[in-house]
Design a protein around this motif. Structure first.
Motif, PDB file in Angstrom:
ATOM      1  N   ALA A  82       0.826  -1.338  -0.206  1.00 32.95           N
ATOM      2  CA  ALA A  82       0.010   0.082   0.138  1.00 32.95           C
ATOM      3  C   ALA A  82       0.807   1.345   0.005  1.00 32.95           C
ATOM      4  O   ALA A  82       0.735   2.188  -0.689  1.00 32.95           O
ATOM      5  N   ILE A  83       1.952   1.101   0.609  1.00 35.69           N
ATOM      6  CA  ILE A  83       2.808   2.374   0.841  1.00 35.69           C
ATOM      7  C   ILE A  83       3.394   2.460  -0.683  1.00 35.69           C
ATOM      8  O   ILE A  83       3.540   3.490  -1.086  1.00 35.69           O
ATOM      9  N   ALA A  84       4.168   1.641  -1.221  1.00 41.19           N
ATOM     10  CA  ALA A  84       4.691   1.519  -2.318  1.00 41.19           C
ATOM     11  C   ALA A  84       3.565   2.130  -3.455  1.00 41.19           C
ATOM     12  O   ALA A  84       4.064   3.000  -4.363  1.00 41.19           O
ATOM     13  N   GLN A  85       2.561   1.609  -3.518  1.00 37.19           N
ATOM     14  CA  GLN A  85       1.419   2.021  -4.601  1.00 37.19           C
ATOM     15  C   GLN A  85       1.336   3.575  -4.344  1.00 37.19           C
ATOM     16  O   GLN A  85       1.399   4.466  -5.156  1.00 37.19           O
ATOM     17  N   GLN A  86       1.272   4.184  -3.143  1.00 34.06           N
ATOM     18  CA  GLN A  86       0.978   5.397  -2.877  1.00 34.06           C
ATOM     19  C   GLN A  86       2.064   6.308  -3.121  1.00 34.06           C
ATOM     20  O   GLN A  86       2.273   7.310  -3.863  1.00 34.06           O
ATOM     21  N   ALA A  87       3.580   5.616  -3.051  1.00 31.50           N
ATOM     22  CA  ALA A  87       4.804   6.595  -3.528  1.00 31.50           C
ATOM     23  C   ALA A  87       4.764   6.538  -4.848  1.00 31.50           C
ATOM     24  O   ALA A  87       5.388   7.581  -5.412  1.00 31.50           O
ATOM     25  N   ALA A  88       4.330   5.558  -5.676  1.00 27.74           N
ATOM     26  CA  ALA A  88       4.715   5.554  -7.227  1.00 27.74           C
ATOM     27  C   ALA A  88       3.757   6.555  -7.773  1.00 27.74           C
ATOM     28  O   ALA A  88       4.232   7.062  -8.705  1.00 27.74           O
ATOM     29  N   GLN A  89       2.735   7.192  -7.124  1.00 25.32           N
ATOM     30  CA  GLN A  89       1.989   8.312  -7.615  1.00 25.32           C
ATOM     31  C   GLN A  89       2.726   9.663  -7.935  1.00 25.32           C
ATOM     32  O   GLN A  89       2.644  10.612  -8.200  1.00 25.32           O
ATOM     33  N   LEU A  90       3.998   9.531  -6.960  1.00 25.03           N
ATOM     34  CA  LEU A  90       4.948  10.805  -6.735  1.00 25.03           C
ATOM     35  C   LEU A  90       5.956  10.586  -8.123  1.00 25.03           C
ATOM     36  O   LEU A  90       6.855  11.623  -8.131  1.00 25.03           O
ATOM     37  N   VAL A  91       5.950   9.584  -8.669  1.00 22.34           N
ATOM     38  CA  VAL A  91       7.123   9.304  -9.546  1.00 22.34           C
ATOM     39  C   VAL A  91       6.533   9.777 -11.108  1.00 22.34           C
ATOM     40  O   VAL A  91       5.416   9.194 -11.671  1.00 22.34           O
ATOM     41  N   ARG A  92       7.352  10.672 -11.750  1.00 24.79           N
ATOM     42  CA  ARG A  92       6.638  11.478 -12.889  1.00 24.79           C
ATOM     43  C   ARG A  92       7.843  11.024 -13.985  1.00 24.79           C
ATOM     44  O   ARG A  92       8.904  10.867 -13.708  1.00 24.79           O
ATOM     45  N   LEU A 108       8.303  -1.052  -4.314  1.00 18.82           N
ATOM     46  CA  LEU A 108       7.926   0.388  -5.118  1.00 18.82           C
ATOM     47  C   LEU A 108       8.623   0.319  -6.481  1.00 18.82           C
ATOM     48  O   LEU A 108       8.081   0.423  -7.487  1.00 18.82           O
ATOM     49  N   ALA A 109       9.889  -0.342  -6.604  1.00 19.32           N
ATOM     50  CA  ALA A 109      10.568  -0.491  -7.824  1.00 19.32           C
ATOM     51  C   ALA A 109       9.497  -1.208  -8.765  1.00 19.32           C
ATOM     52  O   ALA A 109       9.201  -0.891 -10.180  1.00 19.32           O
ATOM     53  N   HIS A 110       8.793  -2.245  -8.493  1.00 17.34           N
ATOM     54  CA  HIS A 110       7.974  -3.045  -9.211  1.00 17.34           C
ATOM     55  C   HIS A 110       6.588  -1.936  -9.765  1.00 17.34           C
ATOM     56  O   HIS A 110       6.352  -2.414 -10.841  1.00 17.34           O
ATOM     57  N   PHE A 111       6.303  -1.069  -8.881  1.00 18.79           N
ATOM     58  CA  PHE A 111       4.951  -0.216  -9.359  1.00 18.79           C
ATOM     59  C   PHE A 111       5.843   1.050 -10.221  1.00 18.79           C
ATOM     60  O   PHE A 111       4.793   1.461 -10.953  1.00 18.79           O
TER      61      PHE A 111
END
Length: 266
Positions: A82-92, A108-111
């Motif tokens: 869940a944390i990684a999915q949220q963090a992925a939204q910050l990657v542009r 996170l790397a997977h997402f």
């Protein structure tokens, strides 16, 4: 309430808040002071809590104890996803990011493996392998050298030298522990030095840590709480910890304990 049920309730309270007071438990559970003290004694004998004056705290590992990657990867998996999915939204697309070694950053790397035109700096062989297994012609991955730790981080002078002249938009930092006094910590001195260099190289610091990291203190500080622009954690974080973060970090993001999509198959 049976003794076993009461002790389980006490243990859950300790784990959620980091510690309990005997007086509070007496009031909440409507039992005697002696009963609560006996319950804490039982839990302490089982190694589940540590008794302190007037109450008990989480039974944590030593400040230099460093679990291996495999051991950590099976802990709090729903929270980490869940944390990684949220963090992925910050990657542009088109940005440069750094991912420190760790199981949450590895998740996170997977997402973000499909984000186009991404430059990734990491000191984790595991994270570099995620991108290697999902190749893109428009992505650049830089793996620092260094000495390998039990958690599969590459650390030490070689890693520090490689990072020192780099600049990234965002660092996603995984940590061993976090507290008001010690900040974000690790049990490995060389890893702390390497991670501090990553922090210095980043325009924005995003810390990824599930709620169990609160109250855990490693031997070396990576950064103070106030240095984090964003902290992403899960809903298990205690109210006290939320207040501390809210007053110190730029933004606190609390995720649900279950990710939106199905768990990753790994």
């Amino acid at each position: 309430m049976l003794a076993q049920q009461r002790q389980q309730a006490i243990l859950e309270r300790v784990r959620s808040s980091g510690g309990v007071r005997v007086a509070d438990l007496v009031r909440e559970l409507s039992v005697s002071d002696m009963t609560i003290r006996r319950d804490l004694e039982v839990l302490a004998e089982r190694g589940l809590v540590e008794k302190v004056h007037g109450g008990a705290t989480v039974a944590g590992p030593g400040s230099t104890e460093e679990p291996g990657f495999a051991a950590k990867s099976v802990r709090q998996q729903p929270e980490k996803e869940a944390i990684a999915q949220q963090a992925a939204q910050l990657v542009r697309p088109g940005t440069a990011i750094a991912l420190s070694a760790g199981t949450t950053t590895w998740t996170l790397a997977h997402f973000v493996a499909d984000v186009p035109e991404l430059t990734v700096i990491t000191n984790s062989i595991r994270i570099a392998d995620v991108f290697h297994r999902s190749p893109r012609a428009d992505r650049t991955v830089v793996l620092t050298g260094g000495v390998r730790t039990p958690s599969d981080a590459l650390v030490g002078p070689v890693a520090v030298s490689a990072i020192r002249r780099l600049h990234v938009d965002t660092l996603f930092l995984g940590v061993h522990g976090m507290s008001v006094r010690a900040g974000f910590t690790t049990p490995n001195l060389l890893e702390a030095e390497t991670n501090r260099e990553l922090v210095a190289a980043a325009h924005r610091l995003v810390v990824l840590a599930d709620h169990t990291k609160w109250g855990t203190v490693g031997i070396s500080t990576i950064a103070d709480l106030a240095e984090a622009h964003v902290v992403i954690t899960d809903s298990g974080l205690s109210d006290e910890a939320r207040e501390e973060f809210t007053s110190r970090v730029g933004e606190l993001i609390i995720t649900n304990s279950q990710p939106e999509s199905e768990s990753l198959s790994r």
